[in-house]
Design a protein around this motif. Structure first.
Motif, short mmCIF file in Angstrom:
data_model
loop_
_atom_site.label_atom_id
_atom_site.label_comp_id
_atom_site.label_asym_id
_atom_site.label_seq_id
_atom_site.Cartn_x
_atom_site.Cartn_y
_atom_site.Cartn_z
N GLU A 178 5.53 -3.19 -6.20
CA GLU A 178 5.77 -4.20 -7.21
C GLU A 178 4.59 -4.41 -8.15
OE1 GLU A 178 6.92 -7.85 -5.41
OE2 GLU A 178 8.86 -7.10 -4.69
N LYS A 179 3.39 -4.49 -7.57
CA LYS A 179 2.23 -4.86 -8.37
C LYS A 179 1.47 -3.67 -8.96
CE LYS A 179 1.38 -9.22 -5.91
NZ LYS A 179 0.39 -10.01 -5.15
N ARG A 180 1.41 -2.56 -8.22
CA ARG A 180 0.67 -1.40 -8.69
C ARG A 180 1.49 -0.14 -8.46
NH1 ARG A 180 -4.80 -1.43 -9.37
NH2 ARG A 180 -4.36 0.69 -10.10
N PRO A 181 2.56 0.06 -9.24
CA PRO A 181 3.40 1.24 -9.07
C PRO A 181 2.63 2.55 -9.19
CG PRO A 181 3.87 0.10 -11.13
CD PRO A 181 3.04 -0.82 -10.31
N ASP A 182 1.57 2.57 -9.98
CA ASP A 182 0.76 3.77 -10.10
C ASP A 182 0.08 4.12 -8.77
OD1 ASP A 182 -2.40 2.49 -11.27
OD2 ASP A 182 -0.72 1.38 -10.44
N MET A 183 -0.43 3.08 -8.09
CA MET A 183 -1.06 3.29 -6.79
C MET A 183 -0.01 3.68 -5.75
SD MET A 183 -3.31 0.59 -4.49
CE MET A 183 -4.51 0.32 -5.78
N TYR A 184 1.16 3.04 -5.82
CA TYR A 184 2.25 3.35 -4.88
C TYR A 184 2.70 4.80 -5.04
CZ TYR A 184 6.87 3.14 -2.68
OH TYR A 184 7.97 3.37 -1.88
N GLU A 185 2.85 5.27 -6.25
CA GLU A 185 3.27 6.64 -6.49
C GLU A 185 2.25 7.64 -5.94
OE1 GLU A 185 4.20 7.45 -10.55
OE2 GLU A 185 4.44 9.61 -10.20
N SER A 186 0.99 7.37 -6.18
CA SER A 186 -0.07 8.25 -5.67
C SER A 186 -0.07 8.28 -4.15
CB SER A 186 -1.44 7.78 -6.18
OG SER A 186 -1.51 7.87 -7.58
N TYR A 187 0.14 7.11 -3.55
CA TYR A 187 0.16 7.01 -2.09
C TYR A 187 1.31 7.81 -1.50
CZ TYR A 187 0.43 5.02 2.59
OH TYR A 187 0.50 4.87 3.96
N MET A 188 2.50 7.67 -2.08
CA MET A 188 3.68 8.38 -1.59
C MET A 188 3.54 9.89 -1.77
SD MET A 188 5.29 5.96 -0.27
CE MET A 188 6.77 6.84 0.26
N GLN A 189 2.94 10.30 -2.86
CA GLN A 189 2.72 11.73 -3.09
C GLN A 189 1.76 12.29 -2.05
OE1 GLN A 189 1.37 11.96 -7.15
NE2 GLN A 189 3.45 11.86 -7.99
N ALA A 190 0.73 11.51 -1.71
CA ALA A 190 -0.23 11.95 -0.70
C ALA A 190 0.44 12.07 0.67
CB ALA A 190 -1.40 10.96 -0.63
N GLN A 191 1.37 11.13 0.97
CA GLN A 191 2.09 11.18 2.24
C GLN A 191 3.00 12.40 2.32
OE1 GLN A 191 1.64 8.73 4.86
NE2 GLN A 191 -0.09 8.50 3.47
N ASP A 192 3.66 12.71 1.21
CA ASP A 192 4.54 13.88 1.16
C ASP A 192 3.73 15.17 1.35
OD1 ASP A 192 6.70 12.53 -1.43
OD2 ASP A 192 6.72 12.27 0.75
N SER A 193 2.56 15.23 0.73
CA SER A 193 1.72 16.42 0.84
C SER A 193 1.22 16.61 2.26
CB SER A 193 0.53 16.31 -0.11
OG SER A 193 0.97 16.25 -1.46
N ALA A 194 0.90 15.50 2.93
CA ALA A 194 0.39 15.56 4.30
C ALA A 194 1.44 16.03 5.27
CB ALA A 194 -0.13 14.19 4.72
N GLU A 195 2.73 15.77 4.94
CA GLU A 195 3.83 16.15 5.82
C GLU A 195 4.25 17.61 5.63
OE1 GLU A 195 6.89 13.38 5.04
OE2 GLU A 195 5.80 11.66 5.95
N GLU A 196 3.84 18.24 4.53
CA GLU A 196 4.22 19.62 4.27
C GLU A 196 3.42 20.63 5.10
OE1 GLU A 196 5.52 18.88 -0.39
OE2 GLU A 196 3.79 20.13 0.10
#
Length: 236
Positions: A218-236
């Motif tokens: 809600e407050k920092r969508p830019d930070m949220y997007e970066s966090y989710m991308q990092a999680q996806d990369s870690a799972e690959e």
């Protein structure tokens, strides 16, 4: 322009605001800046303004009531509800454009947090926006409040010699924190989330994780997007 600062350390703020350009502007009446000690508004005989966080955790959380009483007193003094800002690393990062917009408002109330945070209910009740001075954490909101005050005040008439004096100038990885609550259990009809009273550490942990994700999105969508991308990369 009138700026009201609510803090646990008014002398700290006054030491800065009484000096240099801002100090001279206050003396001349070009701007009005008042510092309010939140401890003056507590009903606790020991002037206590904080308590332990519901759900457990390190540190103390500032209580809602003293802050609310301080805010109400300022509203009465001003004869109006000032635009209320909480200085927080969860807020939008301060920009020159936002400083310009705020400088055109008749009055501001700046809330300085301290310790491990502020009871979420007071933020929900009185705060219009949260502002951060950068993606890092300080020991309290006083320095950010001073930064914001300086950025705004210098654009008010009579503070600097001319508008050109400011018009020609330029300008841990992870999630944001979940909401915090402390005593009383019910304040102004609003109750602390039941999970925090359960004593069930796993459920509390899960709630906090979910809330951190929600708040960040809600407050920092830019930070949220970066966090989710990092999680996806870690799972690959």
């Amino acid at each position: 322009m009138r700026i009201e600062i609510a803090t646990l350390f008014p002398d700290m703020c006054e030491a800065v605001l009484s000096e240099s350009i801002i100090g001279r502007a206050r003396k001349s009446g070009a701007i009005t800046v008042n510092c309010h000690n939140i401890r003056d508004y507590t009903l606790d005989k020991h002037r206590r303004v904080d308590d332990t966080p519901y759900g457990g955790g390190m540190g103390m959380v500032m209580q809602a009531e003293p802050i609310y009483r301080c805010w109400q007193a300022v509203c009465e003094q001003m004869g109006q509800r000032p635009h209320t800002i909480f200085l927080s690393p969860q807020g939008k990062v301060l920009t020159q454009q936002r400083a310009v917009e705020l400088s055109k408002m008749p009055g501001l109330f700046l809330l300085c947090g301290h310790y491990e945070g502020v009871d979420q209910r007071i933020l929900d009740k009185i705060v219009d926006e949260e502002i951060s001075v950068g993606d890092y954490v300080l020991t309290g909101g006083e320095l950010p409040a001073l930064v914001l005050t300086d950025a705004i005040a210098r654009m008010c008439g009579g503070v600097l010699p001319a508008a050109a004096a400011f018009e020609d100038e330029s300008h841990f990885s992870g999630l944001l924190e979940y909401p915090q609550y402390t005593r009383p259990e019910v304040w102004e009809g609003e109750a602390v989330p039941e999970v925090l009273l359960s004593g069930h550490h796993l459920k509390i942990s899960q709630w906090r994780r979910a809330e951190s994700l929600r708040v960040t999105q809600e407050k920092r969508p830019d930070m949220y997007e970066s966090y989710m991308q990092a999680q996806d990369s870690a799972e690959e």
